[in-house]
Design a protein around this motif. Structure first.
Motif, PDB file in Angstrom:
ATOM      1  N   ASN A 374      79.339 110.166  43.148  1.00  0.00           N
ATOM      2  CA  ASN A 374      80.127 110.144  44.380  1.00  0.00           C
ATOM      3  C   ASN A 374      80.558 111.552  44.764  1.00  0.00           C
ATOM      4  O   ASN A 374      81.708 111.791  45.147  1.00  0.00           O
ATOM      5  N   LEU A 377      82.205 112.345  48.183  1.00  0.00           N
ATOM      6  CA  LEU A 377      83.494 111.670  48.303  1.00  0.00           C
ATOM      7  C   LEU A 377      84.598 112.466  47.620  1.00  0.00           C
ATOM      8  O   LEU A 377      85.669 112.701  48.189  1.00  0.00           O
ATOM      9  N   SER A 624      88.159 107.488  54.406  1.00  0.00           N
ATOM     10  CA  SER A 624      88.414 106.567  53.297  1.00  0.00           C
ATOM     11  C   SER A 624      89.641 106.986  52.503  1.00  0.00           C
ATOM     12  O   SER A 624      89.973 108.173  52.417  1.00  0.00           O
ATOM     13  N   LEU A 626      91.279 106.789  48.574  1.00  0.00           N
ATOM     14  CA  LEU A 626      90.923 106.600  47.173  1.00  0.00           C
ATOM     15  C   LEU A 626      92.206 106.361  46.394  1.00  0.00           C
ATOM     16  O   LEU A 626      93.108 107.199  46.403  1.00  0.00           O
ATOM     17  N   LYS A 679      87.861 102.670  46.409  1.00  0.00           N
ATOM     18  CA  LYS A 679      87.670 103.287  47.721  1.00  0.00           C
ATOM     19  C   LYS A 679      87.981 102.241  48.779  1.00  0.00           C
ATOM     20  O   LYS A 679      87.471 101.127  48.736  1.00  0.00           O
TER      21      LYS A 679
END
Length: 681
Positions: A374, A377, A624, A626, A679
Motif C-alpha cells: 500500500n 496510501l 481516505s 486510515l 481504510k
C-alpha cells in the motif's frame, strides 16, 4: 577502499537494480522523507570476531525480510590502531554487503570510549578530546562516503545526560554562554532570586552546540548525505532537547524508545500508550522535517535495562503501527543480531542464536509487506490534527527537578515525574476516546495565527511558566482558543519565583488568583455539574475576579470558567490529571473532558464511547481515512465508531489476528492485543 567482492558486469548490475525496484517499489533508497513510504529496518551490530560470511548473511536477512534500511555503530575503537593508523576492513565488509543487497546505512558516530560504555559519551572532555573527535570524523566520513549504501550519519547515539558535565570543556563553554545569559539576582519587584534554572538552560544549549559542531564537521567532507539524531528517555529528558534549534542542521529527527530503559512511568500494558506519547513529542519536535523511531526494542533484555522483558510479536506490531500513525517514516530495531560481549551480550536481537528469524522479526516483516503493498496510501498519509494539544514548558520540568523530593508518606505529586504523569493522564483519556492529541513545547506551537476557534490547549500541572508566555496565551484565548489549566500550573515563573505571592500575571486571563493551596490527601473529589473528578494531594482555592465558579469546597471556589475575548479558560487548581491516573479510571475524567472539548464534533471519526485500554489514531491519505486501532484492554472489545461527516466504506488493510472479522460496518470486534488497520473510503 578494497575492491568490492561482488563486482559484476553492467548487464548484471541492471538486473540487480530491476530486482530491487520490484522488491521495494517507490522506496528503493530506504529513505526518510516526508512523502516516502515508511520503512522498517534494524541495527546490524558489527564487532571483532565476526566473519565476512556472517556479516554478509545479516544483510541478506535484512533484504529477505523487507528491511531496506539499517544502522551501524561505527566504533572508533575497532578502527584506529595503537600506532595511529586506521583499519576499516571490518566495517568495509558491512558496507560491501549493504551495497550487494541494496540496503541503505545510517552510520552512527561512536568515537573512542571506555569498553564498558555501551551508550557512548554525550560531551567531549576538553580541547584535546575535541581534536581527537575531529580527526575521527574526518577519517570516518572521507572513507565511507564512497559507498553507495551510505544513506547518512547519526551525529551521536542518544544525546541527553541529565546534568552538566564537570569537565574543562563544559566550563569553557559555560563561561562563554554566561556572557549572554547571566542569571538575574532579583525580580523586577526587587525579590531575591535564591534558586534559578541557569544550569538547565545551559545544558539545553550545550547539547545543541555539540550536535551542531558534529554536523558542521561532517559537512566539511560530506555535503550531501542525511544527518539524523536519536534522543532517548524522552519522559525524563525532554526539557533538555531544543528540537526547533536542531531542525536547522538535521535532515530528520529520531528517537530511542526502549520500554526496558525508557518507560519506567508505565506498566507493561501501557507500553504501547507510551510509544504513542513518545511519538507525538518527536512528531511535534520535528517540525517540517521527517522523523523516524530510530531505536525500538527488538528482543529480550536479560541483564541490561531497568525492566527485564521480551516484546511479543503483537507488541512489535503495535509499536510499529502506532509510530507510523504519528507520521513516523518507520522504525529501526535494536537490533538484528545480538552483540557477543559486554553488558548487552546475547540480548535485544530479532534473530535467535542460530540466526533464524524470531516471531518478532516475522511480525515486523509482515508490517513491512503491508506498507510495500500500500505504498502510495502510506507515503502520503498525514495524522489528523484534532486541534487539541498538551502544552509543556521546559521550565516546569527543570523546576520539578530542582524542587521535588519524594515524601513520607509517599505522594506522587511531590515526586519527580509527577508533571509528566499528569500530562499522560490527559493523553490516555483522549486516546481512549479514539482522538488524536498532540504534545508540544511552547516554542513548537504557532502563536502567530489569526484565529484559534476550535483549538484547545491544556496546561496540566505546568508548575513554571515564563512570564514572556503570558501574552502568548492571552493572544491564543482572545482569538477564540480554549485553555484548560489544572494543578499547580504557573505557581513559579522562569526564576522559580512564586507568581502568586505578588500580582499574578495570569489574573486577567484566568479571571482570578489563588488564595492558597491545601494538602488534602492522596485522592479527593472535585464536584462539577453532577460529575466528580478525582484529584490528588493539593486543592487550590480561587479568589474570583471576572471568572464564574464551576465547583466549590463548602463556599470557596475550587474551579472556574473565564471568558476572555473570543475564547475561555477553564481552571481547576488541583491535580485532576494525577488523580485520574492514580485512580486508574478515566471514566468521569474522560466524560468531563469530552464535555469541555467543543471541537470533538469536528473529528472525522472517534470511538462511540470511551473504551478503557483501547487506542485509536487516525490519518488521512487523499480522500481516505486510515484508522489504527489497538486493543490493550485484556478482553474482546465490541467497538462502535462515530463518523461525523457521513458514512464511510471500510476496507481491512491489516489484522494480526487469524480469526479477525471482516470489516463490514463501523461496529467492530477486536481481540486482546490485536491491531487493526482500516481504510475508510
Amino acid at each position: 577502499m578494497r575492491l568490492r567482492k561482488w563486482f559484476i558486469p553492467i548487464v548484471g548490475s541492471i538486473s540487480v537494480l530491476v530486482m530491487l525496484l520490484i522488491c521495494f517499489p517507490e522506496n528503493v533508497a530506504g529513505q526518510i522523507a516526508r512523502d516516502a513510504v515508511p520503512v522498517i529496518g534494524a541495527q546490524v551490530f558489527i564487532e571483532p570476531g565476526q566473519t565476512s560470511e556472517e556479516i554478509d548473511n545479516w544483510f541478506r536477512i535484512l533484504k529477505e525480510n523487507n528491511m531496506p534500511l539499517c544502522r551501524i555503530r561505527m566504533f572508533e575503537s575497532y578502527m584506529r590502531k595503537e600506532d595511529g593508523n586506521w583499519d576499516f576492513s571490518l566495517f568495509d565488509d558491512a558496507f560491501e554487503a549493504a551495497d550487494k543487497y541494496g540496503i541503505k546505512v545510517l552510520a552512527t558516530l561512536f568515537p573512542y570510549t571506555e569498553k564498558t560504555d555501551i551508550g557512548g559519551f554525550k560531551f567531549p572532555r576538553d580541547e584535546a578530546h575535541l581534536s581527537e573527535i575531529e580527526n575521527y570524523i574526518q577519517q570516518l566520513v572521507t572513507h565511507f562516503k564512497q559507498y553507495e549504501s551510505l544513506y547518512g550519519w547519526v551525529l551521536i547515539n542518544e544525546p541527553g545526560s541529565g546534568a552538566v558535565p564537570n569537565d574543562q570543556l563544559a566550563q569553557r563553554e559555560y563561561e562563554k554562554w554566561l556572557k549572554g545569559n547571566f542569571p538575574k539576582e532579583e525580580t523586577e519587584q526587587g525579590y531575591p532570586i535564591l534558586l534559578d534554572l541557569t544550569a538547565q538552560r545551559f545544558l539545553k544549549d550545550y547539547n545543541t552546540w555539540y550536535l551542531e559542531w558534529i554536523a558542521n564537521e561532517i559537512r566539511k567532507y560530506d555535503s550531501q548525505n542525511h544527518l539524523h539524531v536519536n534522543n532517548h528517555a524522552i519522559f525524563d529528558l525532554l526539557a533538555e532537547y531544543d528540537f526547533p534549534a536542531w531542525q536547522k542542521f538535521l535532515s530528520s529527527l529520531g528517537g530511542s524508545a526502549h520500554p526496558s530503559w525508557h518507560f519506567g512511568l508505565f506498566g507493561r500494558d501501557e507500553y504501547t500508550l507510551a510509544m504513542s506519547a513518545n511519538s507525538e513529542i518527536i512528531r511535534s519536535g520535528s517540525g517540517s522535517l521527517p522523523w523516524i523511531m530510530t531505536e525500538i526494542q527488538g528482543g529480550n533484555n536479560t541483564y541490561s535495562g531497568m525492566a527485564p522483558f521480551c516484546p511479543t510479536a503483537e507488541e512489535i506490531t503495535q509499536w510499529l503501527w502506532i509510530t507510523i500513525a504519528a507520521e513516523s517514516k518507520g522504525g529501526i530495531f535494536w537490533s538484528l543480531n545480538p552483540r557477543a560481549s559486554g553488558i548487552e551480550a546475547g540480548e535485544w536481537a530479532l534473530l535467535n542464536f542460530q540466526n533464524q528469524p524470531s516471531d518478532r522479526l516475522m511480525a515486523a516483516k509482515q508490517v513491512a509487506a503491508v506498507l510495500s503493498k500500500n505504498a502510495k496510501l502510506f507515503a502520503k498519509a498525514k495524522e489528523i490534527d484534532s486541534g487539541i494539544n498538551l502544552l509543556y514548558s521546559r521550565e516546569s520540568f527543570w523546576a520539578e527537578k530542582a524542587m521535588a523530593n519524594p515524601s513520607t508518606p509517599f505522594y506522587e505529586g511531590r515526586a519527580p515525574g509527577a508533571i509528566m504523569k499528569s500530562m499522560l493522564a490527559y493523553f490516555e483519556a483522549y486516546s481512549e476516546m479514539g482522538v488524536n492529541i498532540g504534545i508540544k513545547e511552547f516554542s513548537e506551537f504557532d502563536f502567530a495565527a489569526e484565529n484559534y476557534s476550535g483549538q484547545l490547549l491544556i496546561l496540566s500541572n505546568q508548575i513554571a511558566i515564563p512570564s514572556a508566555r503570558v501574552s502568548d496565551l492571552e493572544n491564543f484565548v482572545a482569538k477564540g482558543g480554549k485553555l484548560i489549566v489544572d494543578g499547580l500550573s504557573a505557581f513559579f515563573d522562569e526564576n522559580l519565583h512564586n507568581t502568586m505571592k505578588t500580582k499574578f500575571p495570569f489574573e486577567n486571563l484566568f479571571g482570578g488568583n489563588i488564595s492558597e493551596f491545601k494538602v488534602v490527601g492522596n485522592l479527593f473529589k472535585i464536584s462539577m455539574d453532577k460529575q466528580e473528578l478525582p484529584a490528588h494531594l493539593w486543592r487550590g482555592s480561587i479568589t474570583l475576579k471576572t471568572a464564574e465558579a464551576l465547583a466549590f469546597n463548602d463556599t470557596i471556589p475550587v474551579a472556574s470558567r473565564n471568558k476572555f475575548g473570543a475564547g475561555e479558560v477553564v481552571w481547576i487548581p488541583s491535580l485532576v490529571g494525577n488523580g485520574a491516573r492514580i485512580q486508574d479510571d478515566h471514566a468521569e475524567f474522560g466524560k468531563w473532558l469530552k464535555s469541555e472539548s467543543f471541537n470533538l464534533k469536528d473529528q472525522p471519526v472517534c470511538f462511540g464511547r470511551p473504551l478503557k485500554g483501547m487506542l485509536m489514531k487516525t490519518m488521512k491519505s487523499g480522500k481516505s481515512l486510515l484508522t489504527v486501532i489497538i486493543n490493550k484492554s485484556g478482553s474482546i472489545q465490541h467497538v462502535s465508531l462515530d463518523f461525523n461527516h457521513g458514512e464511510m466504506s471500510p476496507e481491512l488493510i491489516f489484522s494480526d489476528h487469524a480469526s479477525s472479522n471482516s470489516v463490514l460496518s463501523p461496529n467492530l470486534i477486536i481481540h486482546p492485543e490485536e491491531t487493526l488497520i482500516i481504510k475508510w473510503n
